[in-house]
Design an enzyme around this catalytic site. Structure first.
Site, PDB file in Angstrom:
ATOM      1  NE  ARG A   1      -0.500  -5.069  -2.939  1.00 25.31           N
ATOM      2  CZ  ARG A   1      -1.067  -3.848  -2.959  1.00 25.31           C
ATOM      3  NH1 ARG A   1      -1.166  -3.150  -1.845  1.00 25.31           N
ATOM      4  NH2 ARG A   1      -1.532  -3.352  -4.082  1.00 25.31           N
TER       5      ARG A   1
ATOM      6  CB  SER B   1      -1.510   3.007  -9.471  1.00 24.80           C
ATOM      7  OG  SER B   1      -1.961   4.293  -9.214  1.00 24.80           O
TER       8      SER B   1
ATOM      9  CE  LYS C   1      -4.412   7.807  -6.290  1.00 28.31           C
ATOM     10  NZ  LYS C   1      -3.496   6.706  -6.205  1.00 28.31           N
TER      11      LYS C   1
ATOM     12  NE  ARG D   1      -4.150  12.024  -1.966  1.00 26.10           N
ATOM     13  CZ  ARG D   1      -3.687  10.842  -1.586  1.00 26.10           C
ATOM     14  NH1 ARG D   1      -2.954  10.113  -2.439  1.00 26.10           N
ATOM     15  NH2 ARG D   1      -3.931  10.377  -0.385  1.00 26.10           N
TER      16      ARG D   1
ATOM     17  NE  ARG E   1     -10.387   7.004  -2.812  1.00 23.85           N
ATOM     18  CZ  ARG E   1      -9.301   6.458  -2.242  1.00 23.85           C
ATOM     19  NH1 ARG E   1      -9.144   6.474  -0.927  1.00 23.85           N
ATOM     20  NH2 ARG E   1      -8.391   5.888  -2.999  1.00 23.85           N
TER      21      ARG E   1
ATOM     22  CG  ASP F   1      -0.018   6.498  -2.603  1.00 22.66           C
ATOM     23  OD1 ASP F   1      -0.917   7.048  -3.260  1.00 22.66           O
ATOM     24  OD2 ASP F   1      -0.156   5.384  -2.055  1.00 22.66           O
TER      25      ASP F   1
ATOM     26  NE  ARG G   1      -0.103   8.724   0.370  1.00 23.64           N
ATOM     27  CZ  ARG G   1       0.580   8.009   1.254  1.00 23.64           C
ATOM     28  NH1 ARG G   1       1.554   8.559   1.948  1.00 23.64           N
ATOM     29  NH2 ARG G   1       0.321   6.733   1.461  1.00 23.64           N
TER      30      ARG G   1
ATOM     31  CE  LYS H   1      -6.925   6.698   3.817  1.00 23.20           C
ATOM     32  NZ  LYS H   1      -6.107   5.826   2.984  1.00 23.20           N
TER      33      LYS H   1
ATOM     34  N   GLY I   1      -9.095   3.153   1.114  1.00 24.11           N
ATOM     35  CA  GLY I   1      -9.544   2.732  -0.218  1.00 24.11           C
ATOM     36  C   GLY I   1      -9.100   1.321  -0.551  1.00 24.11           C
TER      37      GLY I   1
HETATM   38  O1  LIG Z   1      -3.019  -1.113  -4.088  1.00 21.79           O
HETATM   39  C1  LIG Z   1      -2.722  -0.317  -3.189  1.00 21.79           C
HETATM   40  O2  LIG Z   1      -2.439  -0.695  -2.025  1.00 21.79           O
HETATM   41  C2  LIG Z   1      -2.717   1.113  -3.499  1.00 21.79           C
HETATM   42  C3  LIG Z   1      -2.815   1.559  -4.794  1.00 21.79           C
HETATM   43  C4  LIG Z   1      -2.771   2.987  -5.178  1.00 21.79           C
HETATM   44  O3  LIG Z   1      -4.082   3.404  -5.514  1.00 21.79           O
HETATM   45  P1  LIG Z   1      -4.636   3.557  -7.039  1.00 21.79           P
HETATM   46  O4  LIG Z   1      -4.421   2.264  -7.719  1.00 21.79           O
HETATM   47  O5  LIG Z   1      -6.080   3.876  -6.830  1.00 21.79           O
HETATM   48  O6  LIG Z   1      -3.874   4.664  -7.682  1.00 21.79           O
HETATM   49  C5  LIG Z   1      -2.256   3.853  -4.039  1.00 21.79           C
HETATM   50  O7  LIG Z   1      -2.529   5.200  -4.292  1.00 21.79           O
HETATM   51  C6  LIG Z   1      -2.862   3.463  -2.726  1.00 21.79           C
HETATM   52  O8  LIG Z   1      -2.330   4.238  -1.682  1.00 21.79           O
HETATM   53  C7  LIG Z   1      -2.583   2.042  -2.370  1.00 21.79           C
HETATM   54  C1  LIG Z   2      -4.615   6.795  -1.851  1.00 19.90           C
HETATM   55  C2  LIG Z   2      -4.166   6.265  -0.722  1.00 19.90           C
HETATM   56  O1  LIG Z   2      -4.728   5.225  -0.071  1.00 19.90           O
HETATM   57  P1  LIG Z   2      -6.056   4.373  -0.344  1.00 19.90           P
HETATM   58  O2  LIG Z   2      -6.376   4.422  -1.794  1.00 19.90           O
HETATM   59  O3  LIG Z   2      -5.708   2.977   0.116  1.00 19.90           O
HETATM   60  O4  LIG Z   2      -7.119   4.988   0.513  1.00 19.90           O
HETATM   61  C3  LIG Z   2      -2.929   6.772  -0.096  1.00 19.90           C
HETATM   62  O5  LIG Z   2      -2.433   6.116   0.834  1.00 19.90           O
HETATM   63  O6  LIG Z   2      -2.417   7.833  -0.471  1.00 19.90           O
END
Ligand SMILES: O=C(O)C1=C[C@@H](OP(=O)(O)O)[C@@H](O)[C@H](O)C1
Ligand SMILES: C=C(OP(=O)(O)O)C(=O)O
Length: 430
Positions: free
Chosen positions: A26, A192, A336, A340, A120, A309, A384, A410, A91
């Site tokens: 961020r 989340s 994810k 998972r 994804r 997470d 993870r 990662k 992601g």
């Molecule tokens: O906004 C973020 O930085 C994240 C949001 C979460 O994902 P989801 O919103 O897909 O659950 C988390 O699992 C990921 O590691 C980072």
């Molecule tokens: C889901 C994760 O990351 P991202 O969605 O950013 O790939 C994570 O860090 O467990």
């Protein structure tokens, strides 16, 4: 590279928590979206952090770094017309940058990890961006993808929060830069949800004004805003540290982890309460978590969406608990780095754990006597899963081999160094 995890009775020592992945991504982004020069202190050094650095650099930010900080001169509302971006396996980086790419005539996102990020879904964000006048070419909502934007419209925007909060966060980064004011309505549930709090916190630090409803389902965002260049300091990372704390909980231990703020907005802060509820002896004061594990844990029931997470590490701890544990409201773990639930439980079962799944639930019948181990684990490209199976290996009867464990980088490249420093018997083999 594979990792051999040999059963280890005792862990002891002190470590500094790694820096937060979610704050690093961020801060890098808001620094790039500002026109002046920002400084990020203690950024996370990991593949996902590197992916965001690479993307903002390709989009025209000037990024200079040394061991402690990154200095970024941003591109503001005018990213450089990058033709192609590579987000690695990240992601959050992909989803956040998709909205920024919407400011450009044409950006192509490559599919660098077909077996992980490549699987994804991003449909909900694609639909929202399309409603703003952006054209997107994609493979059934997946990478590779080409975004053709230029001047996205604000106004009324709807986005589903069912699969990932990252789609909403992405739009919250973009909409303040638009000419028009915007209103975002989140459809369905918002998974989340706590992570969105981190997005709002960082946006406020960057001088962006957003009005959010208490339930985080509605937003008013004035247009024509400008991100301010600032100095940011990245706090310690709870999701990665959750695995260290779980490892300390399943062994005899005296382990201290520094840099874990009690007041953090990271949802995974809840793992400390989860372990407490499992009757793990620990304290949390002045940013320090101190676990004095005796290897005894008691099963519990937890809403996993609050610490998304951290779920895999807590499930790994519950493998050795007395009784049956239940982690509910976790369906989005399926979307994810791997599934998972199904993929992870298959690996846990191989190691000897007794686990069951529902569409949105993980159930663990604890085995305080330990599990067999002596198997080879497929990490499914998931950092993870690697961290969680390591926890299980520490208390197995026979060593386990985790295939391709280098994917831990990662988010937490020093995970095994930290465990080794605490006395864990872990060894890389090729
Ligand atoms: O906004 C973020 O930085 C994240 C949001 C979460 O994902 P989801 O919103 O897909 O659950 C988390 O699992 C990921 O590691 C980072
Ligand atoms: C889901 C994760 O990351 P991202 O969605 O950013 O790939 C994570 O860090 O467990």
């Amino acid at each position: 590279m594979d990792m051999i995890v040999t059963p280890t009775g005792r862990l002891e020592g002190e470590i500094q928590a790694l820096s937060s992945k979610n704050y690093t991504t961020r801060y890098l982004l808001v620094a790039a979206l500002a026109e002046g020069t920002s400084t990020i202190l203690h950024p996370a050094h990991s593949e996902d952090g590197e992916a965001m650095r690479r993307c903002i650099r390709d989009l025209g930010a000037i990024v200079e770094e040394d061991d402690e900080k990154i200095v970024i001169t941003g591109f503001g509302r005018n990213p450089h017309p990058a033709k192609e971006l590579n987000v690695g396996n990240a992601g959050a980086v992909l989803r956040f940058i998709m909205s920024i790419a919407a400011l450009l005539p044409e950006v192509h996102f490559v599919n660098a990890y077909p077996q992980s990020l490549g699987k994804r879904p991003h449909d909900d964000l694609i639909t929202a961006l399309e409603s703003m006048g952006v054209q997107i070419e994609h493979q059934q909502g997946r990478l590779p993808m080409t975004i053709r934007g230029g001047n996205p419209r604000g106004g009324k925007i709807q986005v589903s929060g069912n699969v990932s909060s990252q789609f909403l966060s992405s739009l919250l980064f973009l909409t303040p830069l638009l000419d028009e004011d915007s209103e975002i309505e989140v459809l369905h549930d918002l998974k989340s949800k706590v992570v969105v709090g981190q997005t709002l916190e960082v946006l406020a630090q960057a001088g962006i004004v957003i009005e959010a409803s208490d339930d985080l389902m509605h937003y008013r965002i004035p247009g024509k805003q400008r991100y301010k260049a600032q100095t940011y300091s990245v706090q310690g990372d709870y999701p990665g540290s959750a695995a260290i704390l779980a490892a300390a909980s399943v062994t005899q231990s005296d382990v201290i982890v520094h840099r874990l703020l009690e007041t953090s907005k990271q949802g995974e802060r809840a793992v400390v309460d989860v372990l407490k509820a499992m009757e793990v002896p620990l304290t949390h004061e002045n940013g320090i978590v101190h676990v004095k594990g005796n290897g005894k844990l008691v099963a519990g029931e937890f809403d996993g969406d609050e610490f998304t997470d951290g779920v895999l590490a807590m499930v790994a701890a519950s493998v050795f608990a007395e009784g049956t544990s239940r982690f509910y409201n976790v369906e989005n773990l399926r979307y994810k780095e791997c599934d998972r639930i199904t993929d992870y439980l298959a690996e846990l079962r191989k190691a000897g754990a007794r686990v069951e799944e529902k569409q949105d639930e993980i159930i663990v019948h604890g085995r305080p006597e330990g599990v067999e181990g002596g198997v080879e684990i497929d990490a499914h490209f998931d950092h993870r899963v690697i961290m969680a199976l390591t926890i299980v290996g520490l208390r197995s009867k026979q060593p386990i081999r985790i295939k391709d464990a280098h994917h831990v980088a990662k988010s937490y490249p020093h995970y095994f160094d930290h465990l080794k420093a605490l006395g864990a018997q872990v060894e890389w083999v090729s």
